[in-house]
Design an enzyme around this catalytic site. Structure first.
Site, PDB file in Angstrom:
ATOM      1  CD  GLU A   1      28.391 -38.948  -4.100  1.00 64.40           C
ATOM      2  OE1 GLU A   1      28.495 -38.070  -5.430  1.00 64.40           O
ATOM      3  OE2 GLU A   1      29.740 -39.767  -4.374  1.00 64.40           O
TER       4      GLU A   1
ATOM      5  CD  GLU B   1      29.963 -32.507  -5.284  1.00 61.03           C
ATOM      6  OE1 GLU B   1      30.400 -32.527  -5.705  1.00 61.03           O
ATOM      7  OE2 GLU B   1      30.615 -31.331  -4.693  1.00 61.03           O
TER       8      GLU B   1
ATOM      9  CD  GLU C   1      35.610 -41.463 -18.534  1.00 59.94           C
ATOM     10  OE1 GLU C   1      35.638 -40.082 -19.261  1.00 59.94           O
ATOM     11  OE2 GLU C   1      36.674 -41.398 -17.845  1.00 59.94           O
TER      12      GLU C   1
ATOM     13  CB  CYS D   1      37.086 -21.591 -11.012  1.00 59.74           C
ATOM     14  SG  CYS D   1      36.007 -23.244 -10.553  1.00 59.74           S
TER      15      CYS D   1
ATOM     16  CD  GLU E   1      34.613 -31.611 -16.680  1.00 62.62           C
ATOM     17  OE1 GLU E   1      34.775 -30.413 -16.679  1.00 62.62           O
ATOM     18  OE2 GLU E   1      34.118 -32.462 -16.099  1.00 62.62           O
TER      19      GLU E   1
ATOM     20  CB  CYS F   1      33.246 -28.411  -9.264  1.00 62.71           C
ATOM     21  SG  CYS F   1      31.745 -29.327  -8.047  1.00 62.71           S
TER      22      CYS F   1
ATOM     23  CE  LYS G   1      34.460 -27.360 -15.411  1.00 66.02           C
ATOM     24  NZ  LYS G   1      34.480 -28.339 -15.410  1.00 66.02           N
TER      25      LYS G   1
END
Lengths: 566, 130
Positions: free
Chosen positions: A283, A280, A364, A500, A359, A301, A356
């Site tokens: 990026e 990250e 993907e 979280c 996810e 995230c 999650k």
């Protein structure tokens, strides 16, 4: 400012200190006034009527929606009040399923708890409880509207804090229910799976989807190699339920417990977070240097945030980092490594998060149709499994995680709290690598439980504006501001308020305990030998090994499918 | 409250139901959020206050003094007035009335739906609600 103001609660003078309602003041003096519908972070609703108190004139007021007045005299425990509270509970129980022993929320249910507290031994009204009406279309949560007591907590959480608006009241009077629009399955609603509704739900009407059976099955199967990763926030979230204190770092004990349960290899998602930090930051730096228009860069995230962005701001997707979440980065690597094993690889992730679960099912993150993370269990489910296995958690000797992926850094650990990702990235890109430099980052306004934090740092001669938001309402407010022209370079978004540590899969605790969880993570960071992700020796070997030439394939993702159900 | 009231008018009322209604009414009017809620139980409270004897008749004697609770009605044929013409049994929609011609007819109470059709047809006014 003049004289202090007092009021009298159950005959005891109490100082008024800016409390917004009687309920707060009453609880402050150590009286556990019962409530269903009151949560300090949500708006006051006043529906459950359990917090009624009697004034000196004998009239009744709901403590949650009455501000304290100087000189007021109230009683919280009179014969009348007890009778009313019992009646309300009886009425709630009259049309509520009473199969407590087989309820997913057994032992955690407020209705059960209060029925016990008020010694309800008989319900005098005919039982009008309807058959269960279960909606398990979502991979994250399971709803049973017939266990609902209409306190509205989930509705207010979903609308006020998360700005998702997946559910609301439908119909009137005794026909009222909580429903998605047109009563569609929750998976087809705007729900992002953050699970905050399940956090505030006092009964078993909204619960976290249970995947423990699948995990047990994998553990019992001799032909599988079960690897597991544990997210940073889990270690500070489960202690309280297992006999430790709020926010106590229980990582070593969790590892010991998982090993006893039969997991073959145990890793820490913080390692995955280190990879995320590196990718990250790269990026971010690349975008800064290229001066591309795709600013700000949003973090990726949080799967509930990504989902929210897909559903509500699809035009912003190019701004969302292409980095996979730490869980998915790490899972890709672990699955890659497990290919060498003769046994079937099953990877489990222990997360504080219900999103999650969704996810993990995304296309993907599947290789040849097999998900990289086979099962996601939440902290609550881990607690359940530990209890089921009979392990006395508090007496376990802490153990350390496994190799070859057993090195992590403090930067990875603090991912679990709001501001943590930003702090970790700042540690990476800061030019001052001294200890003082490291510590000064902590005071740049990245820490704290506020929903919106802003800071500015210098990168070379460029000013980098950073925003940190938690709670999706704060995120959407910020996005509106950005659309109006405000400039940011980097935005960290966590869907759950506080990050979280307060995820939908964590056990519900009051606000003070949540702050302790954050503190727990920061002290875990202090204990780490390595503070910066790029100094993690494992990273070097990964980039020269498994990741060589495959960084994009294993660590990045383009979210394409906006219309996937979930 | 509605459930309890319905229970009473169906003749299934029990000892203590009136007290339970009053207690509920008190709870609701004391704790309800809005004025509408607070006054919702008033009709029940005032009818209990003014016509408690009627409530009691329903619960203890399974009888409706005003004759408006269908489940508590009973339709009977007066043996002395019935001439056994069979007109009623031919009118009854559920064939609850039987008997021999020229002898008094009887109504099977388990079948009777209290529609009152027989009362209207009887030329001798021998059928009555009690």
């Amino acid at each position: 400012m003049g004289n202090k103001e007092y009021m009298i609660i159950d005959g005891i003078p109490v100082e008024i200190n800016g409390e917004k309602n009687l309920l707060e003041l009453i609880r402050k003096v150590g009286i556990k006034l019962p409530t269903f519908c009151y949560h300090s972070e949500l708006s006051v609703y006043g529906a459950c009527r359990m917090c009624m108190v009697e004034t000196e004139r004998g009239s009744l007021e709901a403590a949650c929606s009455t501000p304290p007045r100087a000189g007021m005299e109230i009683k919280t425990n009179t014969e009348r009040l007890r009778k009313y509270r019992k009646n309300i509970l009886e009425l709630l129980l009259a049309n509520h399923c009473r199969d407590c022993t087989t309820c997913n929320n057994n032992g955690k249910c407020k209705l059960q708890d209060l029925a016990m507290r008020f010694n309800i031994q008989n319900v005098r009204f005919p039982n009008t409880a309807a058959e269960p009406k279960v909606d398990d279309s979502s991979p994250s949560i399971t709803r049973d509207t017939n266990k609902c007591i209409l306190c509205g907590d989930c509705v207010r959480m979903c609308n006020e804090i998360q700005n998702v608006g997946a559910i609301d009241f439908a119909h009137r009077g005794s026909k009222m229910t909580i429903s998605t629009s047109f009563d569609a399955p929750i998976a087809q609603s705007p729900c992002v799976g953050c699970g905050q509704c399940a956090v505030v739900c006092p009964t078993g009407a909204i619960v976290v989807k249970d995947n423990t059976a699948e995990v047990w099955k994998a553990l019992d199967d001799k032909n599988t190699k079960v690897t597991v990763q544990i997210a940073p926030a889990v270690r500070v979230g489960l202690g309280k339920e297992l006999g430790l204190s709020d926010g106590e770092n229980a990582m070593g004990k969790i590892v010991a417990a998982l090993r006893r349960m039969g997991f073959d290899e145990i890793y820490d998602t913080s390692t995955g977070a280190d990879l995320t930090v590196l990718e990250e930051s790269n990026e971010l730096l690349k975008r800064l240097e290229e001066g591309k228009q795709d600013m700000p860069l949003f973090t990726s995230c949080c799967p509930a945030w990504v989902r929210y962005c897909e559903k509500n701001y699809p035009e912003l997707l190019p701004h969302v980092s292409t980095c996979r979440s730490p869980m998915q980065m790490f899972a890709a690597i672990i699955k890659e490594e497990s290919k060498n094993s003769s046994r079937k690889a099953v990877h489990v992730a222990v997360m504080p998060c219900t999103a999650k679960k969704f996810e993990a099912t995304r296309d993907e993150f599947k290789v040849n149709g097999i998900p990289n993370v086979d099962y996601v269990i939440t902290t609550q489910e881990l607690i359940q499994m530990i209890k089921e296995s009979g392990i006395v958690f508090s007496e376990l000797e802490p153990e350390s995680i496994d190799m070859p992926f057993g090195t992590m850094t403090g930067a990875g650990v603090i991912f679990g709290v709001t501001g943590g990702v930003t702090e970790a990235v700042l540690r990476r890109i800061a030019s001052d690598k001294s200890n003082t430099g490291l510590m000064s980052i902590a005071y740049k306004g990245v820490r704290g439980m506020e929903g919106v934090k802003e800071t500015t740092i210098m990168y070379g001669d460029r000013e980098v504006r950073i925003a940190i938001v938690s709670g999706l309402k704060n995120a959407s407010d910020l996005i509106e501001r950005i659309k109006e022209g405000e400039h940011y370079d980097f935005v960290e978004v966590m869907a759950c308020p506080g990050g979280c540590i307060n995820g939908g899969g964590q056990p519900f605790v009051p606000y003070e305990a949540r702050v302790m969880r954050g503190k727990g993570l920061y002290s875990a960071d202090k204990l780490c030998n390595i503070k910066r992700s790029e100094e993690n020796p494992l990273m070097m070997s990964l980039y020269n090994g498994i990741l060589k030439g495959r960084v994009h394939e294993l660590l990045h993702v383009e979210y394409a499918s906006k219309n996937q159900e979930g | 409250m509605l459930a309890i009231l319905e229970k009473i008018v169906e003749g299934k009322g029990e000892d203590g139901d009136i007290e339970l209604l009053l207690e509920l009414a008190d709870t609701i009017s004391a704790t309800a959020l809005c004025g509408l809620g607070k006054t919702a139980p008033n009709p029940v409270v005032s009818t209990i206050r003014s016509f408690r004897d009627e409530y009691e008749a329903h619960i203890y004697e399974k009888r409706c003094p005003a004759g408006s609770c269908q489940k508590l009605k009973k339709i009977v044929i007066d043996e002395n007035l019935c001439k056994g013409c069979s007109k009623c049994s031919r009118t009854c929609p559920v064939t609850a009335i039987s008997g021999k011609v020229k002898e008094p007819f009887t109504i099977d109470q388990t079948k009777c739906i209290k529609c009152g059709a027989c009362i209207a047809t009887c030329p001798f006014h021998a059928i009555k609600e009690v």
